[in-house]
Design a protein around this motif. Structure first.
Motif, PDB file in Angstrom:
ATOM      1  N   PHE A  51      47.004  41.420  23.859  1.00 21.05           N
ATOM      2  CA  PHE A  51      48.207  41.906  24.717  1.00 21.05           C
ATOM      3  C   PHE A  51      49.265  42.380  23.530  1.00 21.05           C
ATOM      4  O   PHE A  51      49.158  42.129  22.610  1.00 21.05           O
ATOM      5  CB  PHE A  51      48.542  40.801  25.727  1.00 21.05           C
ATOM      6  N   LEU A  65      46.805  37.293  38.217  1.00 23.98           N
ATOM      7  CA  LEU A  65      47.517  38.206  37.335  1.00 23.98           C
ATOM      8  C   LEU A  65      48.027  39.437  38.530  1.00 23.98           C
ATOM      9  O   LEU A  65      48.973  39.894  38.695  1.00 23.98           O
ATOM     10  CB  LEU A  65      47.015  39.049  36.110  1.00 23.98           C
ATOM     11  N   ILE A  66      46.788  39.746  39.046  1.00 22.97           N
ATOM     12  CA  ILE A  66      46.843  40.976  40.253  1.00 22.97           C
ATOM     13  C   ILE A  66      47.830  40.231  41.283  1.00 22.97           C
ATOM     14  O   ILE A  66      48.591  41.029  41.796  1.00 22.97           O
ATOM     15  CB  ILE A  66      45.568  41.225  40.614  1.00 22.97           C
ATOM     16  N   TYR A  79      49.872  41.803  31.779  1.00 18.25           N
ATOM     17  CA  TYR A  79      49.797  42.888  32.319  1.00 18.25           C
ATOM     18  C   TYR A  79      51.367  43.515  32.115  1.00 18.25           C
ATOM     19  O   TYR A  79      52.297  43.100  31.781  1.00 18.25           O
ATOM     20  CB  TYR A  79      49.546  43.049  33.618  1.00 18.25           C
ATOM     21  N   MET A 119      51.499  40.658  40.297  1.00 15.22           N
ATOM     22  CA  MET A 119      51.920  42.045  39.984  1.00 15.22           C
ATOM     23  C   MET A 119      52.133  42.628  41.518  1.00 15.22           C
ATOM     24  O   MET A 119      53.376  43.336  41.966  1.00 15.22           O
ATOM     25  CB  MET A 119      51.044  42.910  39.202  1.00 15.22           C
ATOM     26  N   VAL A 156      50.428  50.320  36.798  1.00 17.65           N
ATOM     27  CA  VAL A 156      49.855  49.336  36.193  1.00 17.65           C
ATOM     28  C   VAL A 156      48.985  49.452  34.922  1.00 17.65           C
ATOM     29  O   VAL A 156      48.269  50.150  34.910  1.00 17.65           O
ATOM     30  CB  VAL A 156      48.896  48.334  37.342  1.00 17.65           C
ATOM     31  N   GLN A 157      49.253  48.447  33.833  1.00 19.64           N
ATOM     32  CA  GLN A 157      48.303  48.535  32.674  1.00 19.64           C
ATOM     33  C   GLN A 157      48.088  47.103  32.599  1.00 19.64           C
ATOM     34  O   GLN A 157      48.642  46.362  32.381  1.00 19.64           O
ATOM     35  CB  GLN A 157      49.168  48.925  31.518  1.00 19.64           C
ATOM     36  N   GLY A 158      46.577  47.081  32.847  1.00 22.09           N
ATOM     37  CA  GLY A 158      45.952  45.711  32.718  1.00 22.09           C
ATOM     38  C   GLY A 158      45.496  45.327  33.882  1.00 22.09           C
ATOM     39  O   GLY A 158      44.927  46.113  34.814  1.00 22.09           O
ATOM     40  N   PRO A 159      45.074  43.992  34.450  1.00 20.81           N
ATOM     41  CA  PRO A 159      45.336  42.839  33.458  1.00 20.81           C
ATOM     42  C   PRO A 159      44.639  42.562  32.244  1.00 20.81           C
ATOM     43  O   PRO A 159      43.444  42.965  32.408  1.00 20.81           O
ATOM     44  CB  PRO A 159      45.229  41.753  34.539  1.00 20.81           C
ATOM     45  N   TYR A 160      45.165  42.015  31.418  1.00 22.62           N
ATOM     46  CA  TYR A 160      44.591  41.619  29.985  1.00 22.62           C
ATOM     47  C   TYR A 160      44.183  40.029  30.271  1.00 22.62           C
ATOM     48  O   TYR A 160      45.208  39.325  30.301  1.00 22.62           O
ATOM     49  CB  TYR A 160      45.414  41.673  28.870  1.00 22.62           C
ATOM     50  N   SER A 161      43.075  39.476  30.316  1.00 19.37           N
ATOM     51  CA  SER A 161      42.786  38.166  30.665  1.00 19.37           C
ATOM     52  C   SER A 161      41.836  37.464  29.781  1.00 19.37           C
ATOM     53  O   SER A 161      40.912  38.288  29.344  1.00 19.37           O
ATOM     54  CB  SER A 161      42.017  38.211  31.890  1.00 19.37           C
ATOM     55  N   SER A 177      42.560  36.732  35.842  1.00 18.22           N
ATOM     56  CA  SER A 177      42.807  38.018  36.374  1.00 18.22           C
ATOM     57  C   SER A 177      43.182  37.954  37.903  1.00 18.22           C
ATOM     58  O   SER A 177      44.244  38.865  38.157  1.00 18.22           O
ATOM     59  CB  SER A 177      41.378  39.192  36.370  1.00 18.22           C
TER      60      SER A 177
END
Length: 336
Positions: free
Chosen positions: A26, A99-100, A60, A103, A79-84, A96
């Protein structure tokens, strides 16, 4: 929570664990290097991290912007990501999902754009009732042409502009209602995305008989021993805007400029079929995997009967030229 300077060491440690497992990490800095928040800015990026105490497990990015949705102006975010860390350690597989959910709570009207090589990500968002609309990246392969043989259409004038001026506002106001979904392309937004003085872009104003009908942003790069393009000059119609009836003229003007500069390959991506059909007529053909427009449930509901068929998206949307594709393709050849 929002990324802050105090979380930099935690993100650095997260990135080290991800790199050791062969995955990308990230953003260590909490301040975006592109579209950082600024007073009065119509579009900006904001970073968020998933924390367990002092330990980071993902993150994210949201790019906040204004859009016209079925004729109504609304706040949206891409949205960019999620990075998990779940990608590297199954103990964090649900990061993940968290994070979704986060957002979607912060900004219900969300979209994603691209994801050509991430069917897993499209499936993940689908679990949260997001919908997807696919459109191709289109490619023109040609041969070098003499400048005198590849001109804009008759009666069309193309000028290179140092910045987007008030003329972009007039075009935005007149043309935007033709689309079911289009993110802000007013002058203030365009100056933030393509800043004045930034030589990485050629901003083309397209006029017919002196009247502005559209604009385009182009770039050109000569590759060296590229696995696909070898040592060819590759151009990109990175962004453009006009009323649909002028799409063919604007695209022809941008294509003409790139071809006259020696581009043997030109890439473009337009979600609206009224634009992509014009590219096909000019000899562009689909390349590789489709790009995907992901829509959150709230965005799908607002689009309603207008649907995704008149959605206007280009390479310039979402991560734009700072995404993977942009970093690979978008560099100006000073001979253009």
């Amino acid at each position: 929570m929002a990324h802050e300077e105090r979380w930099r060491p935690a993100v650095r440690a997260f990135n080290a664990r991800m790199a050791a497992a062969g995955h990308s990490g990230f953003f260590e800095s909490p301040t975006p290097d592109w579209l950082a928040p600024a007073p009065g800015s119509p579009t900006y990026r904001e970073l968020f991290v998933a924390l367990d105490g002092e330990r980071a497990h993902g993150g994210y990015v949201l790019r906040h912007e204004r859009a016209l949705i079925a004729g109504a102006e609304r706040d949206v975010a891409s949205v960019q990501g999620p990075y998990s860390e779940g990608a590297a350690d199954s103990r964090h597989a649900r990061t993940s999902f968290a994070l979704i959910q986060d957002m979607m709570r912060r900004r219900p009207r969300l979209y994603g754009w691209g994801l050509e090589n991430r069917p897993d990500m499209r499936e993940l968002f689908g679990m949260f009732r997001w919908r997807s609309w696919a459109s191709p990246t289109l490619v023109w392969w040609g041969v070098p042409v003499l400048r005198s043989r590849h001109r804009p259409p008759a009666g069309v004038q193309v000028t290179v502009e140092p910045a987007f001026g008030d003329w972009a506002d007039d075009l935005w106001r007149d043309a935007a209602p033709a689309y079911s979904f289009v993110t802000g392309r007013d002058a203030a937004t365009l100056r933030a995305v393509y800043p004045p003085g930034d030589g990485d872009f050629h901003r083309l104003a397209v006029r017919r008989d002196g009247e502005l009908i559209g604009w385009a942003v182009t770039g050109l790069r000569r590759f060296r021993r590229h696995p696909r393009f070898r040592s060819l000059r590759v151009g990109a119609i990175w962004d453009a805007f006009a009323a649909p009836r002028h799409a063919g003229t604007v695209l022809a003007a941008a294509h003409s400029r790139l071809a006259r500069a020696g581009a043997m390959v030109v890439l473009a991506s337009f979600a609206d079929p009224r634009w992509s059909d014009q590219l096909r007529r000019a000899g562009f053909r689909p390349r590789g995997r489709d790009r995907h427009f992901l829509m959150s449930p709230a965005l799908v509901a607002e689009l309603g009967e207008a649907g995704a068929e008149r959605v206007f998206l280009t390479f310039g949307d979402a991560e734009g030229h700072r995404g993977t594709l942009g970093q690979a393709l978008f560099a100006v050849d000073q001979n253009v």
